[in-house]
Write a protein that holds these residues in place. Structure first.
Motif, PDB file in Angstrom:
ATOM      1  N   ILE A 159      41.846  -2.782 -22.026  1.00 30.03           N
ATOM      2  CA  ILE A 159      40.433  -3.001 -22.923  1.00 30.03           C
ATOM      3  C   ILE A 159      40.549  -4.016 -23.214  1.00 30.03           C
ATOM      4  O   ILE A 159      41.194  -5.229 -23.640  1.00 30.03           O
ATOM      5  CB  ILE A 159      40.928  -2.712 -23.924  1.00 30.03           C
ATOM      6  CG1 ILE A 159      41.278  -0.582 -23.463  1.00 30.03           C
ATOM      7  CG2 ILE A 159      39.023  -2.457 -24.439  1.00 30.03           C
ATOM      8  CD1 ILE A 159      41.266  -0.150 -25.245  1.00 30.03           C
ATOM      9  N   VAL A 160      39.003  -4.785 -22.395  1.00 27.68           N
ATOM     10  CA  VAL A 160      38.970  -6.441 -22.227  1.00 27.68           C
ATOM     11  C   VAL A 160      37.708  -6.614 -22.995  1.00 27.68           C
ATOM     12  O   VAL A 160      36.954  -6.114 -22.784  1.00 27.68           O
ATOM     13  CB  VAL A 160      38.699  -6.782 -20.829  1.00 27.68           C
ATOM     14  CG1 VAL A 160      38.582  -8.604 -20.489  1.00 27.68           C
ATOM     15  CG2 VAL A 160      40.352  -7.018 -20.258  1.00 27.68           C
ATOM     16  N   GLY A 161      37.357  -6.973 -23.760  1.00 27.32           N
ATOM     17  CA  GLY A 161      35.416  -7.290 -24.252  1.00 27.32           C
ATOM     18  C   GLY A 161      35.591  -8.668 -24.018  1.00 27.32           C
ATOM     19  O   GLY A 161      36.246 -10.021 -24.068  1.00 27.32           O
ATOM     20  N   SER A 162      34.472  -8.788 -23.113  1.00 25.46           N
ATOM     21  CA  SER A 162      33.999  -9.942 -22.556  1.00 25.46           C
ATOM     22  C   SER A 162      32.970 -10.999 -22.884  1.00 25.46           C
ATOM     23  O   SER A 162      31.523 -10.451 -22.840  1.00 25.46           O
ATOM     24  CB  SER A 162      33.753  -9.601 -20.595  1.00 25.46           C
ATOM     25  OG  SER A 162      33.397 -11.383 -20.078  1.00 25.46           O
ATOM     26  N   GLY A 163      32.813 -11.924 -23.600  1.00 22.39           N
ATOM     27  CA  GLY A 163      31.858 -13.091 -24.350  1.00 22.39           C
ATOM     28  C   GLY A 163      31.661 -13.851 -23.836  1.00 22.39           C
ATOM     29  O   GLY A 163      32.562 -14.679 -22.965  1.00 22.39           O
ATOM     30  N   GLU A 222      25.167 -11.406 -28.187  1.00 18.88           N
ATOM     31  CA  GLU A 222      25.818 -10.091 -27.655  1.00 18.88           C
ATOM     32  C   GLU A 222      26.629 -11.268 -27.029  1.00 18.88           C
ATOM     33  O   GLU A 222      27.822  -9.824 -26.788  1.00 18.88           O
ATOM     34  CB  GLU A 222      24.081 -10.220 -26.298  1.00 18.88           C
ATOM     35  CG  GLU A 222      24.347 -11.184 -25.460  1.00 18.88           C
ATOM     36  CD  GLU A 222      23.980 -12.047 -26.332  1.00 18.88           C
ATOM     37  OE1 GLU A 222      23.311 -13.096 -25.557  1.00 18.88           O
ATOM     38  OE2 GLU A 222      23.109 -12.172 -27.132  1.00 18.88           O
ATOM     39  N   HIS A 223      27.302 -12.570 -26.535  1.00 13.06           N
ATOM     40  CA  HIS A 223      28.396 -12.633 -26.222  1.00 13.06           C
ATOM     41  C   HIS A 223      29.504 -12.226 -27.509  1.00 13.06           C
ATOM     42  O   HIS A 223      30.806 -12.488 -27.213  1.00 13.06           O
ATOM     43  CB  HIS A 223      27.960 -13.773 -26.026  1.00 13.06           C
ATOM     44  CG  HIS A 223      27.931 -13.990 -25.099  1.00 13.06           C
ATOM     45  ND1 HIS A 223      26.304 -14.012 -24.850  1.00 13.06           N
ATOM     46  CD2 HIS A 223      28.095 -14.230 -23.387  1.00 13.06           C
ATOM     47  CE1 HIS A 223      25.913 -13.850 -22.649  1.00 13.06           C
ATOM     48  NE2 HIS A 223      27.243 -14.421 -22.544  1.00 13.06           N
ATOM     49  N   PHE A 224      29.410 -12.912 -28.703  1.00 14.24           N
ATOM     50  CA  PHE A 224      30.040 -11.740 -29.467  1.00 14.24           C
ATOM     51  C   PHE A 224      30.440 -11.202 -30.027  1.00 14.24           C
ATOM     52  O   PHE A 224      31.491 -10.531 -30.420  1.00 14.24           O
ATOM     53  CB  PHE A 224      29.995 -12.520 -31.277  1.00 14.24           C
ATOM     54  CG  PHE A 224      31.008 -13.150 -32.590  1.00 14.24           C
ATOM     55  CD1 PHE A 224      31.841 -14.288 -31.935  1.00 14.24           C
ATOM     56  CD2 PHE A 224      30.851 -12.795 -33.264  1.00 14.24           C
ATOM     57  CE1 PHE A 224      32.956 -14.038 -32.815  1.00 14.24           C
ATOM     58  CE2 PHE A 224      31.741 -12.799 -34.384  1.00 14.24           C
ATOM     59  CZ  PHE A 224      32.607 -13.675 -33.662  1.00 14.24           C
TER      60      PHE A 224
END
Length: 260
Positions: A159-163, A222-224
């Motif tokens: 699982i990857v959160g990309s910001g 949105e990037h955080f």
């Protein structure tokens, strides 16, 4: 969740021109080499907000080049990762069991927040990959979504959160020297690093009021926001998270974490 559960990541994904940064690309490649090989990848990008939660293509479709004004070579990049229909089915089940609505957008390809880092981490494009939207920018909602996805870790899903740990393109372009680190970016980066290390979840949820220079480091959030999906998915981990990549790219913090 078992002790061998797959880690969860939050990474700063960079612009399409990340491919030209030999240090950053090597950091991403080395990171993935140290991870257990995933059975599939579920990625949440800063560049897809859609409510309710929406799942992208479950077969290989063209990438989404969601940027403009770059040289042609950035539009020639391909990343034909296999689709992940089985993963999509499991995600739907987990989210609906948690009373989270799920929709599908079967023709939406991976956007640059997804494929840009994956090209560097898994260049063979041979791992089934699914992108999922952020249904909201509310940290509590995103954390709830992440917690529902925790069982995927026992199935080998990465699982990857990309910001981006700090993200103010306007100010970064005003001061484009790679060696210049403004106070707003350094202070926010340090605050987040310490908050994650101390598991200050309440502080992170309220970062807009508690973090120094939050409104400058993230004029839009949105990037955080993907960080909270990652934190939720890693909620049962005993560790507080490890900063794997740090440093700055044109004023912006590229710090990235591994949980579990």
């Amino acid at each position: 969740m078992t002790p061998s559960a797959t880690p969860v990541l939050y990474l700063s994904h960079g612009a399409p021109s990340l491919a030209d940064d030999s240090l950053w690309t090597s950091e991403l490649a080395n990171w993935s080499a140290d991870l257990p090989r995933p059975t599939a990848i579920l990625i949440v990008s800063a560049h897809w907000e859609a409510a309710p939660v929406t799942l992208g293509a479950t077969e290989t479709v063209p990438l989404l080049y969601d940027f403009g004004g770059f040289p042609q070579r950035y539009y020639d990049v391909r990343y034909p990762a296999p689709g992940a229909p089985a993963l999509a089915s499991t995600v739907r089940h987990l989210l609906r069991a948690a009373q989270v609505q799920v929709h599908d957008e079967p023709r939406r390809g991976l956007d640059h927040g997804a494929y840009v880092p994956l090209v560097e981490m898994y260049p063979d494009a041979d791992i089934p990959t699914l992108q999922m939207s952020m249904p909201s920018l509310d940290p509590h909602m995103l954390y709830r979504v992440g917690t529902a996805l925790t069982p995927l870790r026992d199935e080998g899903v990465l699982i990857v959160g990309s910001g981006f740990t700090t993200h103010n393109i306007r100010l970064a372009l005003r001061n484009p020297s790679p060696g210049a680190v403004p106070a707003w970016s350094a202070e926010f980066d340090q605050w987040v690093h310490e908050a994650i290390a101390s598991k200050d979840l309440d502080g992170l949820f309220d970062f807009r009021r508690k973090a120094p220079a939050a409104g400058i480091a993230h004029p839009t959030v949105e990037h955080f926001a993907p960080l909270f999906v990652s934190l939720g998915a890693a909620a049962q981990s005993s560790d507080s998270g490890r900063s794997v990549i740090d440093g700055f790219w044109y004023s912006m913090s590229k710090r990235s974490w591994q949980f579990g």
